[in-house]
Write a protein that holds these residues in place. Sequence first.
Motif, PDB file in Angstrom:
ATOM      1  N   UNK A 112      42.583 -13.659 -23.099  1.00 26.64           N
ATOM      2  CA  UNK A 112      44.020 -13.541 -23.303  1.00 26.64           C
ATOM      3  C   UNK A 112      44.250 -12.429 -24.316  1.00 26.64           C
ATOM      4  N   UNK A 113      44.642 -11.266 -23.805  1.00 29.75           N
ATOM      5  CA  UNK A 113      44.856 -10.103 -24.675  1.00 29.75           C
ATOM      6  C   UNK A 113      46.316  -9.912 -25.016  1.00 29.75           C
ATOM      7  N   UNK A 114      47.159 -10.888 -24.666  1.00 31.58           N
ATOM      8  CA  UNK A 114      48.598 -10.681 -24.790  1.00 31.58           C
ATOM      9  C   UNK A 114      49.075 -10.652 -26.242  1.00 31.58           C
ATOM     10  N   UNK A 115      48.452 -11.456 -27.108  1.00 32.24           N
ATOM     11  CA  UNK A 115      48.916 -11.503 -28.499  1.00 32.24           C
ATOM     12  C   UNK A 115      48.710 -10.163 -29.192  1.00 32.24           C
ATOM     13  N   UNK A 116      47.521  -9.602 -29.056  1.00 28.61           N
ATOM     14  CA  UNK A 116      47.245  -8.306 -29.676  1.00 28.61           C
ATOM     15  C   UNK A 116      48.138  -7.220 -29.093  1.00 28.61           C
ATOM     16  N   UNK A 117      48.339  -7.260 -27.771  1.00 25.76           N
ATOM     17  CA  UNK A 117      49.192  -6.259 -27.125  1.00 25.76           C
ATOM     18  C   UNK A 117      50.625  -6.377 -27.631  1.00 25.76           C
ATOM     19  N   UNK A 118      51.106  -7.608 -27.762  1.00 30.80           N
ATOM     20  CA  UNK A 118      52.476  -7.814 -28.213  1.00 30.80           C
ATOM     21  C   UNK A 118      52.660  -7.347 -29.652  1.00 30.80           C
ATOM     22  N   UNK A 119      51.683  -7.640 -30.491  1.00 27.45           N
ATOM     23  CA  UNK A 119      51.759  -7.214 -31.895  1.00 27.45           C
ATOM     24  C   UNK A 119      51.779  -5.690 -31.990  1.00 27.45           C
ATOM     25  N   UNK A 120      50.962  -5.046 -31.157  1.00 28.53           N
ATOM     26  CA  UNK A 120      50.928  -3.584 -31.198  1.00 28.53           C
ATOM     27  C   UNK A 120      52.251  -2.999 -30.730  1.00 28.53           C
ATOM     28  N   UNK A 121      52.802  -3.545 -29.645  1.00 28.58           N
ATOM     29  CA  UNK A 121      54.074  -3.036 -29.145  1.00 28.58           C
ATOM     30  C   UNK A 121      55.201  -3.263 -30.162  1.00 28.58           C
ATOM     31  N   UNK A 122      55.151  -4.371 -30.876  1.00 32.04           N
ATOM     32  CA  UNK A 122      56.151  -4.608 -31.921  1.00 32.04           C
ATOM     33  C   UNK A 122      55.992  -3.606 -33.062  1.00 32.04           C
ATOM     34  N   UNK A 123      54.761  -3.314 -33.441  1.00 33.28           N
ATOM     35  CA  UNK A 123      54.531  -2.367 -34.536  1.00 33.28           C
ATOM     36  C   UNK A 123      54.991  -0.962 -34.177  1.00 33.28           C
ATOM     37  N   UNK A 124      54.984  -0.640 -32.872  1.00 34.05           N
ATOM     38  CA  UNK A 124      55.396   0.682 -32.401  1.00 34.05           C
ATOM     39  C   UNK A 124      56.881   0.737 -32.038  1.00 34.05           C
ATOM     40  N   UNK A 125      57.559  -0.397 -32.152  1.00 38.01           N
ATOM     41  CA  UNK A 125      58.979  -0.430 -31.830  1.00 38.01           C
ATOM     42  C   UNK A 125      59.276  -0.535 -30.347  1.00 38.01           C
ATOM     43  N   UNK A 126      58.248  -0.809 -29.527  1.00 40.25           N
ATOM     44  CA  UNK A 126      58.463  -0.956 -28.093  1.00 40.25           C
ATOM     45  C   UNK A 126      59.034  -2.327 -27.768  1.00 40.25           C
ATOM     46  N   UNK A 127      58.492  -3.364 -28.399  1.00 39.68           N
ATOM     47  CA  UNK A 127      59.045  -4.715 -28.278  1.00 39.68           C
ATOM     48  C   UNK A 127      59.842  -5.015 -29.544  1.00 39.68           C
ATOM     49  N   UNK A 128      61.063  -5.488 -29.370  1.00 40.72           N
ATOM     50  CA  UNK A 128      61.963  -5.716 -30.506  1.00 40.72           C
ATOM     51  C   UNK A 128      62.586  -7.103 -30.410  1.00 40.72           C
ATOM     52  N   UNK A 129      63.084  -7.575 -31.539  1.00 35.66           N
ATOM     53  CA  UNK A 129      63.739  -8.869 -31.613  1.00 35.66           C
ATOM     54  C   UNK A 129      65.250  -8.686 -31.630  1.00 35.66           C
ATOM     55  N   UNK A 130      65.941  -9.387 -30.759  1.00 38.87           N
ATOM     56  CA  UNK A 130      67.400  -9.311 -30.760  1.00 38.87           C
ATOM     57  C   UNK A 130      67.969 -10.168 -31.887  1.00 38.87           C
TER      58      UNK A 130
END
Length: 379
Positions: free
Chosen positions: A355-373
Amino acid sequence: MRVLITGGAGFIGSHTADGLLDRGHEVTVLDALVPPVHADRRFPEHLLERGVRWIDGDVRDRSAWERALDGVDAVYHLAAYQDYLPDFSTFFTTNTASTALLYEVLVARGQRLRRVVVASSQAVYGEGAQRCPECGEDEELRPGARTAEQLERGEWDLLCPHCGAALVPDWTEEEETRPHNAYAISKYAQEQIALALGARYDIPTVVLRYSIVQGSRQSFRNAYSGILRIFAQRILKGRPPVCYEDGRQLRDYVSVHDVVRANLLALDDERVVGQALNVGGGRRVSILEYARLVAECSGVEVAPETPGTYRAGDTRHVFSSIDRMAQLGWKPEVPLREIVREYLDWASAQAGFIDATTDADLRMKSLGTVRQSHPVRSS
């Protein structure tokens, strides 16, 4: 026929190679085996056993094209870069410049081909066709991308520019292109290069715009894109699938086996030359429905979560009309439930399934690709 497949070691490419071999064609594959999809840099053993010739090379490298094109009669250009990371130039060097290089080499050599099939994407439509239920169903609207401010407020729906009502999505036809993120723009530019140069230099070319392709061999090592592999990674490890926005986004999904049938049609049918055609699943499914289906097929009792995160540049709704391909005798045949079960069976049997989703999600958040509304609360 001797056929070259770029990206032939990958998901769609390896299935296409199998389809061509089953029909008696000779296959050469040009593939650099780039991580994370090809983390171990091993070419598929079953393709080598079937006599496939592998050239270890990059589609951005002219010398690789020159080696790979020797003696071939047709090309499937499937190699591509697709992610939700902000390395924008990679999209254009891999997807767009490589296509220009293919035609540059063909023209320089005076090499005649029977067909070039270029893999494009439903992403070129941006937001799909929409209609306003208040202003009238007859007027089709093509809204642009949602604003950053709207997404920050957690307001997900596309709104009518005339009355402000939430728009209702419709099936999107081939003429309605409006790409709005780096990947989509790179694929649309790729299409334009291929069709224009193909026509100018008499190189029979067809573009196939795939919807979201699903099936076995879709590497679980890339958790940045690919809804089925992302959901499967979490669910098979007993974790709830996370849906961006409110999970009500509508998409259409197509089996890789149906895509292979479309690819083979494009090689043989002269009616496709000079066209860009949709290859879709003919069904529209919400992200939440898809998550629940994956959980049901896996036998794991988990409910999807919608924490209000979103991907910058994502599309709200899009599903492709397949009327033109149907007129050529093609239609999707594999049911969605069968697609999901096939992938789950394949993934769960893979050594080192993670399950690589947690690391991927953290990276995308750090890069501003995934954001919190941050929805505005009414008093």
